[in-house]
Design a protein around this motif. Structure first.
Motif, PDB file in Angstrom:
ATOM      1  N   TRP A   1     136.293 -22.710 -16.781  1.00  0.00           N
ATOM      2  CA  TRP A   1     137.035 -23.316 -17.143  1.00  0.00           C
ATOM      3  C   TRP A   1     136.155 -23.884 -18.787  1.00  0.00           C
ATOM      4  O   TRP A   1     136.904 -24.271 -19.402  1.00  0.00           O
ATOM      5  CB  TRP A   1     135.899 -24.497 -16.171  1.00  0.00           C
ATOM      6  N   THR A   2     134.761 -22.880 -18.924  1.00  0.00           N
ATOM      7  CA  THR A   2     134.860 -22.156 -20.180  1.00  0.00           C
ATOM      8  C   THR A   2     135.062 -21.594 -21.034  1.00  0.00           C
ATOM      9  O   THR A   2     135.563 -22.319 -21.902  1.00  0.00           O
ATOM     10  CB  THR A   2     132.737 -22.167 -20.220  1.00  0.00           C
ATOM     11  N   LEU A   3     135.873 -20.689 -20.210  1.00  0.00           N
ATOM     12  CA  LEU A   3     136.968 -20.076 -21.281  1.00  0.00           C
ATOM     13  C   LEU A   3     138.306 -20.665 -21.327  1.00  0.00           C
ATOM     14  O   LEU A   3     139.050 -20.577 -22.625  1.00  0.00           O
ATOM     15  CB  LEU A   3     137.009 -19.318 -20.030  1.00  0.00           C
ATOM     16  N   LEU A   4     138.470 -22.068 -20.900  1.00  0.00           N
ATOM     17  CA  LEU A   4     139.650 -22.184 -20.943  1.00  0.00           C
ATOM     18  C   LEU A   4     139.651 -23.471 -22.133  1.00  0.00           C
ATOM     19  O   LEU A   4     140.348 -23.133 -23.429  1.00  0.00           O
ATOM     20  CB  LEU A   4     140.344 -23.301 -19.817  1.00  0.00           C
ATOM     21  N   VAL A   5     138.704 -24.391 -21.900  1.00  0.00           N
ATOM     22  CA  VAL A   5     137.935 -24.981 -23.378  1.00  0.00           C
ATOM     23  C   VAL A   5     137.846 -24.673 -24.611  1.00  0.00           C
ATOM     24  O   VAL A   5     138.340 -24.744 -25.085  1.00  0.00           O
ATOM     25  CB  VAL A   5     136.859 -25.985 -22.361  1.00  0.00           C
ATOM     26  N   TYR A   6     136.939 -23.226 -24.415  1.00  0.00           N
ATOM     27  CA  TYR A   6     136.585 -23.201 -26.062  1.00  0.00           C
ATOM     28  C   TYR A   6     137.696 -22.115 -26.223  1.00  0.00           C
ATOM     29  O   TYR A   6     137.785 -22.011 -27.687  1.00  0.00           O
ATOM     30  CB  TYR A   6     135.381 -21.735 -25.519  1.00  0.00           C
ATOM     31  N   LEU A   7     138.822 -21.724 -25.644  1.00  0.00           N
ATOM     32  CA  LEU A   7     139.622 -20.778 -26.473  1.00  0.00           C
ATOM     33  C   LEU A   7     140.874 -21.852 -27.148  1.00  0.00           C
ATOM     34  O   LEU A   7     141.535 -22.099 -27.460  1.00  0.00           O
ATOM     35  CB  LEU A   7     140.778 -20.037 -24.533  1.00  0.00           C
ATOM     36  N   THR A   8     141.403 -22.934 -26.004  1.00  0.00           N
ATOM     37  CA  THR A   8     141.792 -23.785 -26.889  1.00  0.00           C
ATOM     38  C   THR A   8     141.452 -23.994 -27.903  1.00  0.00           C
ATOM     39  O   THR A   8     141.868 -24.974 -29.005  1.00  0.00           O
ATOM     40  CB  THR A   8     142.035 -25.608 -25.721  1.00  0.00           C
TER      41      THR A   8
END
Length: 318
Positions: A184-191
């Protein structure tokens, strides 16, 4: 123990349903992007998609992973991954301006084969001969579709292949991220990184957004975020070997959307090439699982999160 075994099939079914729904959403995301390219640059589409999606992505991450999902131990790694994602998405959106949606989607599916190449040539991982055969088969499928040297060859057909290469690097770049950070951290920071980096360039080619197109931008953000979330959760509920092959149903959706919206029709060579790519890809997934590999990666479009590490990676943050 019996209770756990009884729950497993139920979790797998939920994972399958989430994967199918997620792939459908991301395919709708791609179709809307293609529709928007008639009036806006790929960069502006990417920027507005990320800006609209970011608040919802943050909310989902906090709900699914807790407040810690918003904390990064290696923000520079996320910034680099964001740059890769911006580059890949812009190339794919550009390609669908000129190519049938299903054709571009089929070529994207060579990303897992690029992962094998990069892992073997640059990361020192051992690759058995059967996987090399799958790689060769996948690239043969690409050649069948783009037909280099033929009368129907278009240089723009190389853009989805280049996109697949960048996506492969993006998937492998998950190793740059601190192991304490959840998907979920990857998802937030990718966006977030995508929104930030595209914001630096988008003013150069900004076109005023027509009021009638606002619902399309809202749609691309909604379908994109929902698709990534559902596919991510699918990999958490069911083994990769169960859900990963369903990613290829995106080709069916792309064909359907292309036919319904733009009356696109695939020729027989494109269908044959796509079938070769899908068959070799599914074989690679099944073979990886039989050998006990927990790092099979099949998420692309897609991009997006593309991270199916084993459940231990999450460190119990769910």
């Amino acid at each position: 123990m019996n209770t756990a075994h009884a729950k497993a099939p139920r979790r797998h079914i939920t994972g399958l349903l989430l994967m199918m729904a997620g792939v459908a959403c991301l395919s709708a995301n791609d179709a809307i992007a293609k529709a928007l390219t008639s009036g806006y640059s790929p960069l502006q589409i990417l920027f507005l998609r990320n800006v609209i999606a970011l608040p919802f992505t943050v909310i989902i991450a906090v709900i699914m992973g807790g407040a810690s999902a918003l904390r990064s131990h290696r923000p520079v790694a996320h910034l680099l991954r964001g740059a890769l994602w911006v580059a890949a998405t812009m190339m794919f959106f550009t390609s669908v301006i000129h190519l049938a949606l299903a054709e571009a989607t089929a070529l994207i599916f060579v990303a897992p084969f690029f992962i094998t190449l990069i892992s073997a040539l640059f990361l020192g991982e051992e690759v058995e001969w059967r996987r090399w055969l799958a790689v060769l088969a996948g690239f043969f499928g690409v050649l069948v579709i783009i037909r280099p040297g033929g009368a129907t060859f278009q240089w723009i057909s190389l853009l989805p292949v280049a996109t697949a290469l960048v996506y492969a690097v993006l998937m492998l770049s998950a190793r740059w991220v601190d192991a304490r950070e959840s998907v979920w951290t990857l998802l937030v920071y990718l966006t977030g990184a995508g929104a930030l980096l595209s914001a630096l360039i988008v003013p150069l080619g900004w076109v005023p957004v027509r009021s009638g197109d606002l619902w399309l931008f809202a749609g691309i953000a909604t379908f994109g975020t929902a698709g990534m979330t559902m596919m991510t959760q699918a990999f958490r509920l069911a083994p990769a070997v169960v859900v990963a092959p369903l990613d290829y149903t995106g080709l069916l959706w792309a064909t359907l959307f292309g036919w319904l919206i733009w009356q696109e029709r695939l020729d027989m060579m494109t269908i044959v090439g796509a079938a070769i790519i899908v068959t070799s890809g599914v074989d690679t997934i099944l073979r990886e699982r039989r050998q006990g590999s927990g790092r099979t990666r099949i998420l692309m479009q897609k991009e997006d999160v593309a991270d199916d590490w084993e459940d231990e990676t999450d460190k119990g943050q769910m």
